[in-house]
Design a protein around this motif. Structure first.
Motif, PDB file in Angstrom:
ATOM      1  N   LYS A 150       0.822  -1.202   0.000  1.00 14.68           N
ATOM      2  CA  LYS A 150       0.000   0.000   0.000  1.00 14.68           C
ATOM      3  C   LYS A 150       0.859   1.255   0.000  1.00 14.68           C
ATOM      4  O   LYS A 150       0.562   2.223  -0.686  1.00 14.68           O
ATOM      5  N   TRP A 151       1.963   1.242   0.747  1.00 11.86           N
ATOM      6  CA  TRP A 151       2.853   2.397   0.750  1.00 11.86           C
ATOM      7  C   TRP A 151       3.480   2.588  -0.632  1.00 11.86           C
ATOM      8  O   TRP A 151       3.630   3.712  -1.097  1.00 11.86           O
ATOM      9  N   GLN A 152       3.834   1.496  -1.290  1.00 12.31           N
ATOM     10  CA  GLN A 152       4.403   1.611  -2.627  1.00 12.31           C
ATOM     11  C   GLN A 152       3.384   2.128  -3.632  1.00 12.31           C
ATOM     12  O   GLN A 152       3.724   2.895  -4.537  1.00 12.31           O
ATOM     13  N   HIS A 153       2.132   1.726  -3.472  1.00 20.91           N
ATOM     14  CA  HIS A 153       1.100   2.233  -4.374  1.00 20.91           C
ATOM     15  C   HIS A 153       0.900   3.732  -4.189  1.00 20.91           C
ATOM     16  O   HIS A 153       0.688   4.464  -5.151  1.00 20.91           O
ATOM     17  N   LEU A 154       0.965   4.190  -2.942  1.00 21.70           N
ATOM     18  CA  LEU A 154       0.874   5.628  -2.705  1.00 21.70           C
ATOM     19  C   LEU A 154       2.090   6.364  -3.245  1.00 21.70           C
ATOM     20  O   LEU A 154       1.984   7.490  -3.728  1.00 21.70           O
ATOM     21  N   TYR A 155       3.245   5.727  -3.184  1.00 18.04           N
ATOM     22  CA  TYR A 155       4.485   6.368  -3.628  1.00 18.04           C
ATOM     23  C   TYR A 155       4.467   6.643  -5.130  1.00 18.04           C
ATOM     24  O   TYR A 155       5.138   7.567  -5.606  1.00 18.04           O
ATOM     25  N   ILE A 156       3.724   5.864  -5.884  1.00 23.72           N
ATOM     26  CA  ILE A 156       3.677   6.063  -7.340  1.00 23.72           C
ATOM     27  C   ILE A 156       3.168   7.460  -7.676  1.00 23.72           C
ATOM     28  O   ILE A 156       3.625   8.088  -8.638  1.00 23.72           O
ATOM     29  N   ALA A 157       2.259   7.993  -6.880  1.00 28.97           N
ATOM     30  CA  ALA A 157       1.679   9.302  -7.177  1.00 28.97           C
ATOM     31  C   ALA A 157       2.668  10.440  -7.022  1.00 28.97           C
ATOM     32  O   ALA A 157       2.387  11.568  -7.440  1.00 28.97           O
ATOM     33  N   ALA A 158       3.841  10.190  -6.442  1.00 26.82           N
ATOM     34  CA  ALA A 158       4.848  11.244  -6.317  1.00 26.82           C
ATOM     35  C   ALA A 158       5.573  11.520  -7.624  1.00 26.82           C
ATOM     36  O   ALA A 158       6.269  12.528  -7.727  1.00 26.82           O
ATOM     37  N   TYR A 159       5.430  10.654  -8.617  1.00 28.62           N
ATOM     38  CA  TYR A 159       6.086  10.856  -9.909  1.00 28.62           C
ATOM     39  C   TYR A 159       5.384  11.956 -10.688  1.00 28.62           C
ATOM     40  O   TYR A 159       4.200  12.235 -10.484  1.00 28.62           O
ATOM     41  N   ARG A 160       6.134  12.552 -11.607  1.00 28.27           N
ATOM     42  CA  ARG A 160       5.581  13.548 -12.528  1.00 28.27           C
ATOM     43  C   ARG A 160       5.650  13.087 -13.978  1.00 28.27           C
ATOM     44  O   ARG A 160       5.223  13.803 -14.875  1.00 28.27           O
ATOM     45  N   ASP A 161       6.182  11.898 -14.179  1.00 29.77           N
ATOM     46  CA  ASP A 161       6.333  11.346 -15.521  1.00 29.77           C
ATOM     47  C   ASP A 161       5.672   9.970 -15.551  1.00 29.77           C
ATOM     48  O   ASP A 161       5.980   9.107 -14.726  1.00 29.77           O
ATOM     49  N   THR A 162       4.755   9.779 -16.489  1.00 25.37           N
ATOM     50  CA  THR A 162       4.023   8.515 -16.557  1.00 25.37           C
ATOM     51  C   THR A 162       4.937   7.354 -16.903  1.00 25.37           C
ATOM     52  O   THR A 162       4.780   6.246 -16.380  1.00 25.37           O
ATOM     53  N   ALA A 163       5.906   7.586 -17.777  1.00 24.94           N
ATOM     54  CA  ALA A 163       6.823   6.500 -18.148  1.00 24.94           C
ATOM     55  C   ALA A 163       7.646   6.059 -16.955  1.00 24.94           C
ATOM     56  O   ALA A 163       7.860   4.858 -16.733  1.00 24.94           O
ATOM     57  N   ALA A 164       8.130   7.011 -16.153  1.00 24.16           N
ATOM     58  CA  ALA A 164       8.908   6.644 -14.965  1.00 24.16           C
ATOM     59  C   ALA A 164       8.044   5.903 -13.957  1.00 24.16           C
ATOM     60  O   ALA A 164       8.501   4.950 -13.310  1.00 24.16           O
ATOM     61  N   ALA A 165       6.784   6.312 -13.804  1.00 22.12           N
ATOM     62  CA  ALA A 165       5.894   5.604 -12.885  1.00 22.12           C
ATOM     63  C   ALA A 165       5.639   4.192 -13.363  1.00 22.12           C
ATOM     64  O   ALA A 165       5.589   3.242 -12.556  1.00 22.12           O
ATOM     65  N   TYR A 166       5.505   4.006 -14.673  1.00 18.43           N
ATOM     66  CA  TYR A 166       5.276   2.658 -15.195  1.00 18.43           C
ATOM     67  C   TYR A 166       6.502   1.779 -14.994  1.00 18.43           C
ATOM     68  O   TYR A 166       6.388   0.581 -14.688  1.00 18.43           O
ATOM     69  N   ARG A 167       7.692   2.331 -15.159  1.00 19.49           N
ATOM     70  CA  ARG A 167       8.902   1.553 -14.926  1.00 19.49           C
ATOM     71  C   ARG A 167       9.021   1.152 -13.458  1.00 19.49           C
ATOM     72  O   ARG A 167       9.483   0.053 -13.137  1.00 19.49           O
ATOM     73  N   VAL A 183      -1.279   5.793 -11.051  1.00 16.88           N
ATOM     74  CA  VAL A 183      -0.792   6.052 -12.403  1.00 16.88           C
ATOM     75  C   VAL A 183      -1.721   7.040 -13.117  1.00 16.88           C
ATOM     76  O   VAL A 183      -1.265   7.931 -13.849  1.00 16.88           O
ATOM     77  N   LEU A 184      -3.018   6.924 -12.921  1.00 20.73           N
ATOM     78  CA  LEU A 184      -3.945   7.879 -13.522  1.00 20.73           C
ATOM     79  C   LEU A 184      -3.683   9.292 -12.991  1.00 20.73           C
ATOM     80  O   LEU A 184      -3.770  10.273 -13.738  1.00 20.73           O
ATOM     81  N   GLN A 185      -3.354   9.388 -11.719  1.00 18.64           N
ATOM     82  CA  GLN A 185      -3.042  10.694 -11.145  1.00 18.64           C
ATOM     83  C   GLN A 185      -1.752  11.254 -11.731  1.00 18.64           C
ATOM     84  O   GLN A 185      -1.653  12.457 -12.026  1.00 18.64           O
ATOM     85  N   VAL A 186      -0.739  10.409 -11.912  1.00 18.19           N
ATOM     86  CA  VAL A 186       0.508  10.864 -12.528  1.00 18.19           C
ATOM     87  C   VAL A 186       0.271  11.277 -13.964  1.00 18.19           C
ATOM     88  O   VAL A 186       0.817  12.282 -14.437  1.00 18.19           O
ATOM     89  N   ALA A 187      -0.537  10.530 -14.685  1.00 18.65           N
ATOM     90  CA  ALA A 187      -0.829  10.877 -16.080  1.00 18.65           C
ATOM     91  C   ALA A 187      -1.545  12.224 -16.176  1.00 18.65           C
ATOM     92  O   ALA A 187      -1.322  12.980 -17.123  1.00 18.65           O
ATOM     93  N   GLY A 188      -2.386  12.535 -15.211  1.00 18.97           N
ATOM     94  CA  GLY A 188      -3.042  13.833 -15.237  1.00 18.97           C
ATOM     95  C   GLY A 188      -2.091  14.986 -14.996  1.00 18.97           C
ATOM     96  O   GLY A 188      -2.318  16.095 -15.482  1.00 18.97           O
ATOM     97  N   LYS A 189      -0.987  14.739 -14.253  1.00 19.59           N
ATOM     98  CA  LYS A 189       0.000  15.789 -14.000  1.00 19.59           C
ATOM     99  C   LYS A 189       1.111  15.826 -15.030  1.00 19.59           C
ATOM    100  O   LYS A 189       1.893  16.781 -15.043  1.00 19.59           O
ATOM    101  N   ASP A 190       1.215  14.807 -15.870  1.00 21.28           N
ATOM    102  CA  ASP A 190       2.292  14.720 -16.852  1.00 21.28           C
ATOM    103  C   ASP A 190       2.016  15.699 -17.996  1.00 21.28           C
ATOM    104  O   ASP A 190       1.027  15.562 -18.722  1.00 21.28           O
ATOM    105  N   ALA A 191       2.898  16.686 -18.156  1.00 23.25           N
ATOM    106  CA  ALA A 191       2.695  17.687 -19.207  1.00 23.25           C
ATOM    107  C   ALA A 191       2.933  17.108 -20.594  1.00 23.25           C
ATOM    108  O   ALA A 191       2.439  17.663 -21.591  1.00 23.25           O
ATOM    109  N   LYS A 192       3.685  16.012 -20.712  1.00 22.22           N
ATOM    110  CA  LYS A 192       3.961  15.422 -22.021  1.00 22.22           C
ATOM    111  C   LYS A 192       2.833  14.529 -22.508  1.00 22.22           C
ATOM    112  O   LYS A 192       2.848  14.095 -23.659  1.00 22.22           O
ATOM    113  N   LEU A 193       1.894  14.232 -21.671  1.00 17.69           N
ATOM    114  CA  LEU A 193       0.813  13.312 -22.033  1.00 17.69           C
ATOM    115  C   LEU A 193      -0.404  14.126 -22.468  1.00 17.69           C
ATOM    116  O   LEU A 193      -0.814  15.070 -21.778  1.00 17.69           O
ATOM    117  N   SER A 194      -0.965  13.766 -23.587  1.00 20.75           N
ATOM    118  CA  SER A 194      -2.121  14.491 -24.109  1.00 20.75           C
ATOM    119  C   SER A 194      -3.396  14.073 -23.384  1.00 20.75           C
ATOM    120  O   SER A 194      -3.443  13.060 -22.676  1.00 20.75           O
TER     121      SER A 194
END
Length: 860
Positions: free
Chosen positions: A315-332, A417-428
C-alpha cells in the motif's frame, strides 16, 4: 397504518419543540469544549469547574455557589443578570450597564481582591465558551477578553487565550490568531501542558501560511524553554490532513529531533502522504524506508504482525507512485515492484499490464520516446465514445458499454498512475482518457477515479472533455461532497456552461436545506457539512475569470454570504484582485470608452447591479431575488456587455478599497507605520517634463523623511471601520503581489513602500517575484536622470536604491530578485500594457504601431 403514524408524529411536533431541538443542536459539545475539559484537569485549575457548570446548572444554583464563595452582592447580581440573559446582545447590554465593555477598563467594577478578579475572569470564559457562537459574537467577545486580559489572575491568563484560540480557530477566524499567540508566548505562568493544548487548539483552524507560521513559532518557543512534545493526541491533531503543511512537517521533524523522540508508524505515514502529495519523491522515499523499518521493529508486539504484513508495504508503494511527474517513470517503477503472484499466474488482465494502453507499453523506447502520449489515428477504433470531443448532449452516451457489473474495484496502483498521467505535461488529454477507458474494461469505476480524471483534463485545459466526464459522473447518482462539487463547477464553467455551474451550486444547496428541514422535523440527524464551500466558490471564480466574466466574479463576492452563508477567504481575495486589475481593459474598447464618457456626465447606469436586501422581505425572499439575478447574468441566451464597473464605481477602485479596508480593519496598528522612502513623482504616468523641478523636489527634502503615510489610501476607507471586517483573511505573498499590481494599475506607485511595510509588519515572507514586482513598479516613480543623480551624490541616494537597501536588510542578499526575475516581471508588465480587449475577439495583443498582432508574431 403508516399514514396514521406519520400524522400522529406530525401532530406531536410544535414550534416550541423545534426551537428546543435547534437550541439543543447549538449546545452540542464541540472540539473547543473537549480542550476545555483538559484544561480543567490541569493542576491548579479547579476553579474552572464553575464555568463547566454554567452550561448545565440553573442560575439559582450558580448564585448559591457564588454565595458559598463569599462573593459581594454586586458580583452575584452581575452573574444572575448574565446567566438570565437570553441572547448575546443582552449580555453585552448587561456588561455595558456596569461599565464592563471593550472600549473601557474593567477596573471600575473589578474589586482588588484576588477572588473577585478570578470570578470576573470566569465570567469572561463563560461568555466566550458558552454564549458566543457566531463570528460576530466571537469578535465582540474577543474585544472584551483582550481588554480584561491584563487584569486577569496570572494562573488564568493562559486559559483565557487557549479558549479564545480554540473557538476562533474552529470558526476559521484566522486574522485574529496572531495577536493571541504572541500574547501567550509573553506570559510567565505558562507550562508545557499549556503549550501542548494551544497547539491542539491551533490545529482546529484550516491549513494556511499563517497557521503554519504560528505553529512553528510555538515549536521554537517550546524548544527554547525545554518543553517536550511527547503526547500522541497533540501529534494526531497536528498531522491531520486539514492542518498539515510542509512548514508544520519540518517543524515536527525538528521538534522530534530536539526531543530525541522516535516517530511512530502513523506519524511517518502522515508525513509520507504529504510528501507524495507535494511530489517530493526523495523525501517520500526516505519516509517509506522509515515506515518499513518502523513496522518491523514496532514497539507493540500486538501491532507488529499487522504492520509488517506484505499488504501494508504494498500500500505504501502504491501511494508512492503518485509522487512521480512522468508517466513513463511511474510505469517503470511498477514493473520493478515485487508482486505476490508468480510469473505463471500472471495474466494480461493483471494490474501491471492494464495500466497503460498496449500501444504505449510495448517497449521502453515507446514509453520514453518523443511521440509518447500521442494517440495514433488508428487508435480511434478503440476509443469509442470517450476520446472524441463529445458535446454536453452526448453525455448520456459517454460510458463504456463493456464494463461488467461484477468487476472488481480499481486497484490503488491504477489510481496512482492515472493521477501521474493527469499531472504529466507530455501526455495528451486523448492518452489520459485512453488510460481511463482501458482500466474501465477490467475494473469498476469509483468516484475518486472520475475526480482524478477531471482534474487531469482541467490541468491539460481540455475543458470540453472535462465537462462531458462530469456529466457522466453526475449521472451515476453518487453522493457528492465538497471536493466533487468544486471539481464539477470548475469543469462546467471552464467549458462555457457557467449557467449550469451555478445551477449545480443551487441544486446542492437546495438538497442541504431539505435535509436540514427533515432533521428539524424528524429529530434524526441527517445533516452533514455544507456541500457548497468557499473552495467551490473559488473554483467557480477561477473559471469565470478565464471565461472573461469579471462582472460575475464581483457579483459572487457580494452575494456569497446571502446565498450560501459564506465569507471570502484569502484565495477569493486574490482572484478578485486579479480580476479587478484586468477589468480596466474592458473600458479600453470602443463600447467601454463610450460608456466611460457617459458615466462621466452621469448619463449611464450599470446594467447589472446586485439587488439590495429589503428590510420588509424575509431572508428567503432576498436570497431568491439575488439567485435569480445571478442566474439571469449567466444566462447564455442573453447578451452581456462586460464592463470594468463594479456597481456604480470602477472595479479596480472598489477592489482597492476592499483590500485597504481588510488591511487596516483587521490590523489597525498598520496606520501608524512609516514607509522607508518616498517617490520623486506622484505616479508612473506623470512625464518627467521638468528635470529641474524634479531636482529641486529631490534636493529640498530627504527621500527617507517622507510625508505622513496613507495620505491617498485613507481616502478610500469609510468613516467607521468595524473590528476585523474580514476575519477569515490573512494575506499571503500572492495577495501582496496582486495588491502591488492593483496600486500600479490605479497610478498609486507612491504607496508601494507602504504596502511593503505592511507586508513586513504582518510577517509575510516575500518571494523574489513579489520583490521584483515592487521594484519594477517603483522604478517608474523613483529613478532620476543620470545628471540629476550625479548632482544628488550618486545612485545610492536615489529612492530606488534606498528601497533596495531596505529590502536587503529585510530578506538578505541571497533572497533578492536576480536579473531573471526582473526580466520576467518586465515582460509580464509589458504583456498587460499591450493587451487590449476587443468586443468580438476578446483579449488581443497590440504591436508598437497599435495594430493587432498575428499569432506567432513577436513584438519589436
Amino acid at each position: 397504518m403508516l399514514m396514521r403514524a406519520s400524522f400522529r408524529n406530525l401532530a406531536r411536533i410544535t414550534l416550541p419543540c423545534i426551537k428546543r431541538y435547534i437550541s439543543g443542536m447549538q449546545q452540542q459539545p464541540t472540539r473547543t469544549t473537549a480542550l476545555f475539559k483538559d484544561l480543567v484537569q490541569l493542576p491548579g485549575n479547579s476553579e474552572l469547574r464553575l464555568v463547566k457548570m454554567m452550561a448545565t446548572k440553573r442560575p439559582t444554583q450558580i448564585a448559591e455557589i457564588l454565595e458559598l464563595e463569599h462573593q459581594p452582592p454586586h458580583v452575584r447580581r452581575l452573574w444572575e443578570d448574565v446567566l438570565a440573559a437570553r441572547g448575546f446582545a443582552d449580555i453585552l447590554l448587561v456588561l455595558k450597564t456596569v461599565g464592563f465593555e471593550a472600549s473601557e477598563s474593567v477596573g471600575d467594577i473589578a474589586c482588588n481582591t484576588q477572588s473577585s478578579r478570578q470570578i470576573f475572569t470566569l465570567l469572561v470564559l463563560h461568555i466566550f465558551l458558552n454564549r458566543a457562537n457566531t463570528p460576530g459574537q466571537l469578535i465582540q467577545a474577543l474585544m472584551v477578553l483582550q481588554d480584561h486580559l491584563p487584569t486577569a489572575p496570572l494562573s488564568l491568563q493562559p486559559v483565557l487565550i487557549i479558549v479564545a484560540v480554540a473557538k476562533l480557530a474552529e470558526l476559521r477566524l484566522i486574522a485574529t490568531l496572531r495577536r493571541l499567540v504572541q500574547d501567550f508566548q509573553e506570559l510567565q505562568a505558562t507550562t508545557a501542558a499549556h503549550y501542548r493544548i494551544i497547539l491542539r487548539a491551533l490545529s482546529l483552524a484550516p491549513k494556511s501560511k499563517e497557521t503554519s507560521a504560528l505553529a512553528t513559532e510555538l515549536f521554537s518557543t517550546m524548544t527554547v524553554k525545554g518543553y517536550a512534545l511527547r503526547h500522541a493526541n497533540v501529534y494526531h491533531a497536528l498531522l491531520r490532513p486539514s492542518f498539515l503543511t510542509l512548514d508544520v512537517a519540518e517543524g515536527i521533524e525538528q521538534k522530534m529531533a530536539a526531543d530525541r523522540m522516535k516517530p511512530e508508524v502513523h506519524y511517518l505515514l502522515a508525513l509520507f502522504r504529504l510528501m507524495v502529495k507535494r511530489g517530493f519523491r526523495r523525501r517520500a522515499s526516505r519516509y517509506m524506508s522509515s515506515l518499513d523499518s518502523a513496522s518491523r521493529s514496532s514497539v507493540s508486539p500486538r501491532h507488529a504482525s499487522r504492520l509488517a504484513h506484505p499488504k501494508r508495504s504494498a500500500k505504501w508503494q502504491h501511494l508512492y507512485i503518485a509522487a512521480y511527474r512522468d508517466t513513463a517513470a511511474a510505469y517503470r517503477y511498477i514493473k520493478q515492484m515485487p508482486t505476490k503472484r508468480s510469473s505463471a499466474d500472471a495474466t494480461p488482465s493483471s494490474p501491471t499490464n492494464t495500466l497503460l494502453p498496449a500501444r504505449l507499453s510495448q517497449s521502453r523506447r515507446s514509453m520514453t520516446g518523443r511521440n509518447f502520449g500521442r494517440a495514433a489515428p488508428d487508435d480511434d477504433l478503440q476509443l469509442q465514445h470517450g476520446l472524441e470531443f463529445p458535446t454536453p448532449a452526448d453525455a448520456q452516451h459517454y460510458t463504456t458499454p463493456s464494463i461488467r457489473s461484477d468487476a472488481p474495484p480499481v486497484p490503488p496502483e491504477w489510481l496512482s498512475v492515472l493521477q501521474v498521467a493527469g499531472k504529466d505535461a507530455k501526455l495528451s488529454a486523448r492518452a489520459l482518457i485512453l488510460i481511463f477507458r482501458k482500466g474501465g474494461r477490467q475494473y469498476l469505476y469509483t468516484l475518486s477515479a472520475y475526480e482524478i480524471l477531471i482534474r487531469g483534463l482541467l490541468r491539460k485545459q481540455d475543458f470540453t472533455r472535462a465537462a462531458a466526464v462530469w456529466h457522466e459522473l453526475h449521472n451515476q447518482g453518487w453522493a457528492l461532497g465538497r471536493r466533487s462539487l468544486g471539481i464539477g463547477v470548475r469543469a462546467l464553467a471552464s467549458a462555457g456552461q457557467c449557467h449550469k455551474a451555478f445551477a449545480l451550486l443551487e441544486e446542492a444547496h437546495a438538497g442541504y436545506e431539505a435535509r436540514t428541514l427533515v432533521t428539524e422535523i424528524s429529530g434524526k440527524s441527517q445533516i452533514k457539512s455544507k456541500p457548497v464551500s468557499v473552495e467551490g466558490i473559488n473554483h467557480f471564480m477561477v473559471a469565470l475569470r478565464h471565461r472573461g466574466r469579471p462582472d460575475a466574479i464581483f457579483s459572487l463576492w457580494d452575494a456569497m454570504e446571502v446565498l450560501y452563508g459564506l465569507a471570502p477567504d484569502v484565495y477569493t481575495l486574490n482572484i478578485m484582485l486579479g480580476a479587478a486589475r484586468w477589468s480596466r481593459k474592458y473600458d479600453q474598447s470602443l463600447k467601454g470608452a463610450f460608456r466611460s464618457v457617459l458615466s462621466g456626465f452621469g448619463l449611464s447606469r450599470a446594467r447589472w447591479v446586485l439587488p439590495a436586501a429589503r428590510n420588509t422581505a424575509t431572508a428567503e425572499e432576498n436570497r431568491k431575488e439575488v439567485a435569480s439575478y445571478i442566474a439571469a447574468m449567466l444566462d447564455p441566451e442573453r447578451s452581456h456587455n462586460v464592463t470594468g464597473q463594479w456597481g456604480s464605481e470602477a472595479a479596480s477602485r472598489a477592489a482597492l478599497r476592499i483590500a485597504v479596508q481588510m488591511f487596516l480593519g483587521n490590523w489597525p496598528h498598520l496606520k501608524s507605520l512609516r514607509p522607508p522612502v518616498r517617490a520623486i513623482r506622484k505616479a508612473g504616468s506623470d512625464p518627467a517634463l521638468s528635470p529641474l523641478s524634479d531636482l529641486f523636489h529631490s534636493l529640498s527634502q530627504d527621500p527617507s523623511d517622507g510625508i505622513p503615510p496613507l495620505t491617498i489610501l485613507l481616502r478610500l476607507l469609510p468613516e467607521n471601520i468595524p473590528p476585523y471586517p474580514y476575519p477569515y483573511i490573512y494575506p499571503t505573498d500572492f495577495t501582496f503581489r496582486a495588491f502591488l499590481d492593483l496600486l500600479a494599475c490605479e497610478s498609486l506607485h507612491t504607496e508601494i513602500p507602504v504596502a511593503l511595510t505592511w507586508m513586513r509588519a504582518l510577517g509575510v515572507w516575500p518571494s523574489k517575484t513579489t520583490l521584483a514586482t515592487a521594484l519594477v513598479h517603483w522604478g517608474e516613480v523613483s529613478m532620476d536622470a543620470p545628471l540629476i543623480e550625479r548632482f544628488k551624490g550618486g545612485p545610492a541616494r536615489s529612492p530606488y536604491s534606498m528601497l533596495m537597501a531596505w529590502m536587503k536588510s529585510w530578506v538578505g542578499e541571497e533572497h533578492m530578485p536576480t536579473r531573471v526575475e526582473m526580466m520576467d516581471e518586465m515582460a509580464r508588465l509589458a504583456f498587460y500594457r499591450h493587451a487590449r480587449y476587443d468586443d468580438r475577439r476578446g483579449f488581443i495583443l497590440m504591436d508598437s504601431s497599435g495594430q493587432p498582432m498575428k499569432r506567432g508574431q513577436r513584438r519589436r
